[in-house]
Scaffold this active site. Structure first.
Site, PDB file in Angstrom:
ATOM      1  N   ASP A   1       0.824  -1.208   0.000  1.00  3.49           N
ATOM      2  CA  ASP A   1       0.000   0.000   0.000  1.00  3.49           C
ATOM      3  C   ASP A   1       0.859   1.260   0.000  1.00  3.49           C
ATOM      4  OD1 ASP A   1      -2.748   1.215   0.362  1.00  3.49           O
ATOM      5  OD2 ASP A   1      -1.721   2.042   2.111  1.00  3.49           O
TER       6      ASP A   1
ATOM      7  N   GLU B   1       0.430  -0.591  -5.179  1.00  2.00           N
ATOM      8  CA  GLU B   1      -0.714   0.319  -5.046  1.00  2.00           C
ATOM      9  C   GLU B   1      -0.153   1.731  -5.191  1.00  2.00           C
ATOM     10  OE1 GLU B   1      -3.579   3.043  -3.499  1.00  2.00           O
ATOM     11  OE2 GLU B   1      -1.766   2.583  -2.363  1.00  2.00           O
TER      12      GLU B   1
END
Length: 653
Positions: A286, A328
């Protein structure tokens, strides 16, 4: 590659570690082979990032120790899987993979219940499941699971590690890949490291960006943008207990990790390998664009962030080479392509990346009923590496950003600011005649910018049509939903469904009554699945049955169509019709086996002159068949007729 300096250091490190691993040396055969092959790269990257430090050798030893320890903890079954995937290194590029992203609590209540729902995935054809963040987070300050307070503990509200292992075993039996999140950019301010920093521990204050006064933060903020300007303006937060400023790029309770400290890198690599050893086939990293902070820059997409990802990948190739990374990074196309790595063939950073540009362009085409910006934007999307792939999706847990390149917007015939305002108004239902029920997210009064929240069904008009009971509008909305999914299935990459979309789940407005969620409109499309309603997928004549059955069929056909594998085997087709979007897919092993994908974004039937493909020898002397319907398409005087919001997957027979 053998290189004396790095391998001399490696020999010293292994001698130092030898007493702890000697008794198990036989089972380390493959580990030693991979470590020897990768150590030159690992050493060089670690030296580039941390070579100026006095403790370089100590930290290098700790890194190798972490790799050995995690390899020794890896199960025999997972090691065998690593070996199999090394032999079939392009396994993830197959058209066989179809994913779904979900929150375990919203999908099934908890992890234990989710293990009982695996037959649902098989029924639909999904064989890759992204379980959204499940790690321990503070109540009320979780950012949807992305503010982690313990990287090795599952949040008790969704389950236990035993529950996850049961899911991993069930998935393994059914050949379903498990995707888990690791939030690499930041921790919760309630994480043990942050709490020790607050208590004055200098070691852990060095895990973050912490400053005595505003002088340095002010210099950083001269060039940094705001991620959440409405709820968390700025990039630094004052901590009253420490009497110091902390870098908090996302929310004030999310402290950014300082990767210029090698101890942070080793800690987070250890976390990644921990979850890989729990059975994760793919790790979603992330917020990777933010990993390295440098004054005078936006603190995004820095070269060192890419070096960190290369180092993470090389280290994981030693311990668990069968595992993939998802980047991401929701950034401009020219930047996102770099997260695959810079090697011409091999993905040296992340094998998979979100194709956020494609997603946003699809929604533009739905609103405008033309493919001008879609076509232009994709022409500007750089080719991916050969051994890398996209995640293509229509909706996800996050908002829809309108980060199109201004030059592409102008090339499509629009003025950038006005066009973005049109899209915001359209999808939030404020444009005359709009069919969408969406909500603005993070409106920035300084720039006029905003992003869009909303479920697929609500944004595509199904919610409004159902409320009005207009059967024609319901049918049109369903056609739009299938039109969008046809493209993520056929474009090239791994299609990723979002849970609930397969049965037409509407916006969930209940979040407005929850104090912890009401300020974040993204909760409007993070639903709790109504399983009684989901049972309607088995009842003909229902919306649920229509959508579920159509997507199930689409998935099954995709899996049988080798041209849909992802080997850069696609080229765009100029249809000379702004309402149509078309491209050709071909089998990379048998280029003569081709599929023409044509999609109509207009409310009117459109035609495409097939003679424009004569130079490609497509359809000249054979009949065309639509793979999806199994029927021959309507062709009049050499022109393909495409009905409103319909598509074709045309094959030569």
């Amino acid at each position: 590659m053998y290189e004396q300096i790095s391998h001399s250091l490696l020999n010293e490190i292994l001698e130092e570690l030898q007493p702890n691993i000697y008794e198990r040396r036989r089972e380390l055969q493959h580990f030693y082979t991979r470590l020897g092959a990768n150590f030159y790269a690992i050493h060089n990257l670690f030296e580039l990032l941390y070579g100026q430090r006095d403790d370089f050798k100590f930290q290098m030893t700790r890194l190798v120790e972490a790799l050995v320890r995690k390899y020794m903890n890896r199960s025999r079954k997972l090691k065998d899987l690593d070996l199999a995937r090394e032999k079939d290194h392009n396994w993830f590029l197959s058209q066989q993979w179809v994913g779904m992203a979900l929150y375990s609590a919203g999908f099934a209540g908890n992890l234990q219940n989710m293990a009982t729902k695996t037959a649902y995935f098989q029924e639909l054809g999904v064989n890759l499941v992204h379980i959204m963040p499940i790690l321990k987070c503070p109540i009320g300050k979780s950012d949807g699971g992305y503010a982690v307070s313990d990287f090795r503990m599952i949040d008790e509200r969704v389950g236990t590690l035993d529950d996850l292992q049961a899911i991993a075993e069930e998935f393994n039996k059914r050949d379903i890949l498990m995707v888990l999140d690791v939030v690499v950019n930041h921790t919760s301010d309630e994480h043990e490291w942050a709490q020790k920093a607050i208590a004055g521990d200098k070691k852990y204050q060095d895990y973050y960006y912490i400053f005595e006064n505003r002088d340095i933060p002010d210099m950083y903020e001269e060039s940094m943008s705001e991620i959440f300007p409405e709820s968390s303006p700025g990039n630094f937060t004052w901590n009253e207990t420490m009497q110091k400023w902390v870098m908090t790029v996302f929310h004030d309770f999310q402290w950014d990790l300082n990767y210029s400290n090698p101890a942070v890198f080793i800690e987070m690599l250890d976390v990644i390998l921990f979850w890989i050893n729990q059975g994760a086939d793919i790790i979603r990293l992330d917020a990777v664009a933010f990993l390295w902070k440098k004054m005078g820059t936006t603190c995004q997409n820095e070269r060192e962030a890419h070096l960190l990802l290369q180092l993470m990948k090389d280290c994981c190739q030693v311990t668990a080479p069968g595992t993939l990374f998802i980047a991401e990074a929701i950034v401009a196309p020219v930047e996102i392509i770099k997260y695959f790595g810079e090697d011409a063939i091999i993905a040296k950073e992340c094998e998979i990346a979100y194709n956020a540009t494609f997603m946003a362009l699809l929604w533009d085409a739905i609103a405008t009923q033309n493919s001008k910006l879609l076509t232009q934007g994709l022409k500007s999307l750089p080719d991916k590496l050969e051994r890398a792939t996209w995640l293509n999706y229509v909706r996800c847990h996050d908002d829809i950003g309108l980060g199109f390149d201004d030059s592409d917007i102008r090339a499509a015939g629009y003025e950038p600011f006005a066009h973005r305002q049109f899209l915001i108004d359209f999808f939030t239902g404020n444009y005359p005649g709009s069919f969408a029920n969406g909500a603005p997210f993070m409106r920035n009064d300084k720039t006029g910018d905003a992003r869009i929240s909303g479920s697929l069904a609500s944004l595509a008009g199904l919610e409004k049509a159902t409320q009005s009971g207009n059967e024609q509008e319901i049918a049109i909305a369903i056609d739009k939903i299938l039109l969008l999914h046809n493209l993520v299935m056929a474009f090239g990459g791994i299609p990723l469904l979002y849970y609930g979309d397969e049965i037409g789940t509407f916006n969930d407005y209940g979040y407005l009554n929850d104090h912890d969620k009401s300020a974040d409109s993204r909760w409007i499309h993070r639903p709790t699945i109504d399983w009684e309603r989901a049972e309607l997928r088995k009842k003909q004549g229902t919306i649920e049955h229509t959508l579920f059955t159509a997507l199930k069929k689409m998935i099954a056909i995709r899996k049988e169509t080798t041209a849909f594998a992802d080997f850069n085997n696609r080229h765009l087709i100029d249809t000379n019709n702004e309402h149509l979007f078309a491209f050709m897919r071909f089998d990379h092993n048998r280029p003569s086996e081709r599929v023409l994908v044509v999609s109509n974004f207009s409310a009117e039937a459109q035609s495409f002159d097939l003679q424009t493909l004569a130079h490609e020898g497509f359809g000249n002397s054979v009949e065309l068949t639509d793979l999806y319907s199994g029927k021959r398409p309507a062709i009049e005087e050499g022109r393909l007729i495409v009905q409103p919001f319909h598509f074709y997957w045309l094959n030569e027979y």
